[in-house]
Design a protein around this motif. Structure first.
Motif, PDB file in Angstrom:
ATOM      1  N   SER A   1      40.462  53.488  50.138  1.00  0.00           N
ATOM      2  CA  SER A   1      40.876  54.662  50.896  1.00  0.00           C
ATOM      3  C   SER A   1      42.378  54.848  50.742  1.00  0.00           C
ATOM      4  N   HIS A   2      42.747  55.853  49.986  1.00  0.00           N
ATOM      5  CA  HIS A   2      44.156  56.176  49.776  1.00  0.00           C
ATOM      6  C   HIS A   2      44.225  57.659  49.436  1.00  0.00           C
ATOM      7  N   PRO A   3      45.146  58.401  50.046  1.00  0.00           N
ATOM      8  CA  PRO A   3      45.200  59.850  49.807  1.00  0.00           C
ATOM      9  C   PRO A   3      45.351  60.232  48.341  1.00  0.00           C
ATOM     10  N   VAL A   4      46.024  59.421  47.555  1.00  0.00           N
ATOM     11  CA  VAL A   4      46.261  59.768  46.158  1.00  0.00           C
ATOM     12  C   VAL A   4      44.976  59.718  45.325  1.00  0.00           C
ATOM     13  N   ILE A   5      44.011  58.925  45.763  1.00  0.00           N
ATOM     14  CA  ILE A   5      42.750  58.818  45.026  1.00  0.00           C
ATOM     15  C   ILE A   5      42.066  60.179  44.960  1.00  0.00           C
ATOM     16  N   GLU A   6      42.010  60.875  46.073  1.00  0.00           N
ATOM     17  CA  GLU A   6      41.378  62.209  46.080  1.00  0.00           C
ATOM     18  C   GLU A   6      42.149  63.188  45.201  1.00  0.00           C
ATOM     19  N   ARG A   7      43.478  63.106  45.208  1.00  0.00           N
ATOM     20  CA  ARG A   7      44.272  63.985  44.353  1.00  0.00           C
ATOM     21  C   ARG A   7      43.982  63.694  42.883  1.00  0.00           C
ATOM     22  N   TRP A   8      43.942  62.417  42.515  1.00  0.00           N
ATOM     23  CA  TRP A   8      43.654  62.048  41.127  1.00  0.00           C
ATOM     24  C   TRP A   8      42.250  62.493  40.729  1.00  0.00           C
ATOM     25  N   ARG A   9      41.316  62.367  41.658  1.00  0.00           N
ATOM     26  CA  ARG A   9      39.942  62.809  41.365  1.00  0.00           C
ATOM     27  C   ARG A   9      39.931  64.316  41.082  1.00  0.00           C
ATOM     28  N   ALA A  10      40.612  65.091  41.934  1.00  0.00           N
ATOM     29  CA  ALA A  10      40.679  66.548  41.767  1.00  0.00           C
ATOM     30  C   ALA A  10      41.378  66.931  40.459  1.00  0.00           C
TER      31      ALA A  10
ATOM     32  N   ALA B   1      44.711  51.316  34.384  1.00  0.00           N
ATOM     33  CA  ALA B   1      43.460  50.897  35.023  1.00  0.00           C
ATOM     34  C   ALA B   1      43.777  50.442  36.437  1.00  0.00           C
ATOM     35  N   LEU B   2      42.908  50.794  37.361  1.00  0.00           N
ATOM     36  CA  LEU B   2      42.999  50.385  38.759  1.00  0.00           C
ATOM     37  C   LEU B   2      41.738  49.591  39.051  1.00  0.00           C
ATOM     38  N   LEU B   3      41.894  48.274  39.175  1.00  0.00           N
ATOM     39  CA  LEU B   3      40.735  47.373  39.236  1.00  0.00           C
ATOM     40  C   LEU B   3      40.740  46.530  40.504  1.00  0.00           C
ATOM     41  N   ILE B   4      39.551  46.141  40.947  1.00  0.00           N
ATOM     42  CA  ILE B   4      39.396  45.317  42.145  1.00  0.00           C
ATOM     43  C   ILE B   4      39.840  43.887  41.850  1.00  0.00           C
ATOM     44  N   ASP B   5      40.760  43.386  42.638  1.00  0.00           N
ATOM     45  CA  ASP B   5      41.287  42.049  42.395  1.00  0.00           C
ATOM     46  C   ASP B   5      40.287  40.978  42.838  1.00  0.00           C
ATOM     47  N   GLY B   6      40.345  39.826  42.182  1.00  0.00           N
ATOM     48  CA  GLY B   6      39.493  38.699  42.514  1.00  0.00           C
ATOM     49  C   GLY B   6      38.229  38.615  41.684  1.00  0.00           C
ATOM     50  N   SER B   7      37.803  39.716  41.134  1.00  0.00           N
ATOM     51  CA  SER B   7      36.578  39.760  40.346  1.00  0.00           C
ATOM     52  C   SER B   7      36.749  39.002  39.032  1.00  0.00           C
ATOM     53  N   PRO B   8      35.694  38.299  38.561  1.00  0.00           N
ATOM     54  CA  PRO B   8      35.791  37.637  37.260  1.00  0.00           C
ATOM     55  C   PRO B   8      35.896  38.641  36.109  1.00  0.00           C
TER      56      PRO B   8
ATOM     57  N   PHE C   1      46.472  47.605  37.187  1.00  0.00           N
ATOM     58  CA  PHE C   1      46.953  47.478  38.553  1.00  0.00           C
ATOM     59  C   PHE C   1      45.790  47.086  39.449  1.00  0.00           C
ATOM     60  N   SER C   2      46.072  46.275  40.470  1.00  0.00           N
ATOM     61  CA  SER C   2      45.016  45.885  41.408  1.00  0.00           C
ATOM     62  C   SER C   2      44.871  46.941  42.493  1.00  0.00           C
ATOM     63  N   ASP C   3      43.810  46.823  43.260  1.00  0.00           N
ATOM     64  CA  ASP C   3      43.561  47.738  44.370  1.00  0.00           C
ATOM     65  C   ASP C   3      44.648  47.651  45.439  1.00  0.00           C
ATOM     66  N   ARG C   4      45.447  46.604  45.427  1.00  0.00           N
ATOM     67  CA  ARG C   4      46.559  46.464  46.375  1.00  0.00           C
ATOM     68  C   ARG C   4      47.863  47.034  45.805  1.00  0.00           C
ATOM     69  N   GLU C   5      47.813  47.594  44.596  1.00  0.00           N
ATOM     70  CA  GLU C   5      49.020  48.100  43.934  1.00  0.00           C
ATOM     71  C   GLU C   5      48.985  49.610  43.682  1.00  0.00           C
ATOM     72  N   VAL C   6      48.307  50.346  44.533  1.00  0.00           N
ATOM     73  CA  VAL C   6      48.188  51.790  44.331  1.00  0.00           C
ATOM     74  C   VAL C   6      49.571  52.438  44.327  1.00  0.00           C
ATOM     75  N   GLU C   7      50.437  52.049  45.239  1.00  0.00           N
ATOM     76  CA  GLU C   7      51.781  52.642  45.297  1.00  0.00           C
ATOM     77  C   GLU C   7      52.580  52.327  44.032  1.00  0.00           C
ATOM     78  N   VAL C   8      52.405  51.147  43.497  1.00  0.00           N
ATOM     79  CA  VAL C   8      53.089  50.781  42.243  1.00  0.00           C
ATOM     80  C   VAL C   8      52.579  51.659  41.111  1.00  0.00           C
ATOM     81  N   LEU C   9      51.267  51.901  41.076  1.00  0.00           N
ATOM     82  CA  LEU C   9      50.686  52.779  40.064  1.00  0.00           C
ATOM     83  C   LEU C   9      51.196  54.210  40.228  1.00  0.00           C
TER      84      LEU C   9
ATOM     85  N   LEU D   1      53.059  56.114  37.231  1.00  0.00           N
ATOM     86  CA  LEU D   1      52.595  57.401  36.714  1.00  0.00           C
ATOM     87  C   LEU D   1      53.707  58.442  36.735  1.00  0.00           C
ATOM     88  N   ALA D   2      54.511  58.430  37.790  1.00  0.00           N
ATOM     89  CA  ALA D   2      55.643  59.364  37.872  1.00  0.00           C
ATOM     90  C   ALA D   2      56.620  59.087  36.730  1.00  0.00           C
TER      91      ALA D   2
END
Length: 178
Positions: A26-35, A106-113, A148-156, A160-161
């Motif tokens: 859940s992050h506001p930028v995700i919806e913008r990127w989707r659009a 890439a924006l990926l879930i951290d911890g996954s093998p 980038f991990s799911d905890r690094e959305v702001e870094v991404l 991107l900017a």
């Protein structure tokens, strides 16, 4: 052309995790990127034909995805089954999709093998983490895709900017040269 982002399907609300759940981000930028049409969604394990649900899997012996790719490590399910081949196939599928759709990030879930980008679990199935990357994250990075991990959305967002600004500068230089 807008830079595309490969995203773990579980982060987009798809119930594809080993336990049949999702981990919606859940992050506001995700919806913008989707659009904007920037997001390309994939679950590497599902793309390799693994079922949902499936037994939990970890990279054995505290190793990382790089070890799995080189053949010196393996991904094992809690049942003891070696699923390294499926994880390598999933990583290759993710890379193929990323390249085919011009994903630079890439924006990926951290911890996954597969998707872990800063840590994975150590193979003991006791919740112990080790620093390192999953199989897909390693293969993407080896091929020039920034992960980038799911905890690094702001870094991404910041990256991107910077990427967009650099592309505009290159275009301006080309236009001046012409």
């Amino acid at each position: 052309m807008t830079a595309k982002i490969l995203v773990s399907a579980c982060l987009m609300g798809h119930a594809v995790r080993y336990d049949g759940a999702a981990k919606p981000l859940s992050h506001p930028v995700i919806e913008r990127w989707r659009a904007e049409g920037r997001l390309v969604t994939l679950c590497p394990e599902m793309s390799a034909g693994m079922p949902v649900p499936r037994p939990p899997a970890e990279i054995d012996g505290g190793r990382t995805g790089a070890d799995v790719l080189s053949g010196t490590g393996r991904v094992v399910e809690k049942t003891g089954s070696d699923v390294s081949g499926a994880f390598r196939t999933g990583a290759e599928n993710a890379l193929s999709l990323a390249l085919a759709t011009n994903c630079r990030f890439a924006l990926l879930i951290d911890g996954s093998p597969s998707c872990g980008s800063s840590f994975v679990y150590d193979g003991s199935f006791n919740g112990e983490r080790v620093a390192g990357e999953g199989v897909t994250a390693v293969l993407l990075r080896q091929n020039g895709i920034e992960v980038f991990s799911d905890r690094e959305v702001e870094v991404l967002v910041e990256r991107l900017a910077g990427y967009s600004a650099a592309r505009l500068m290159r275009r301006a230089k080309v236009a001046v040269a012409l």
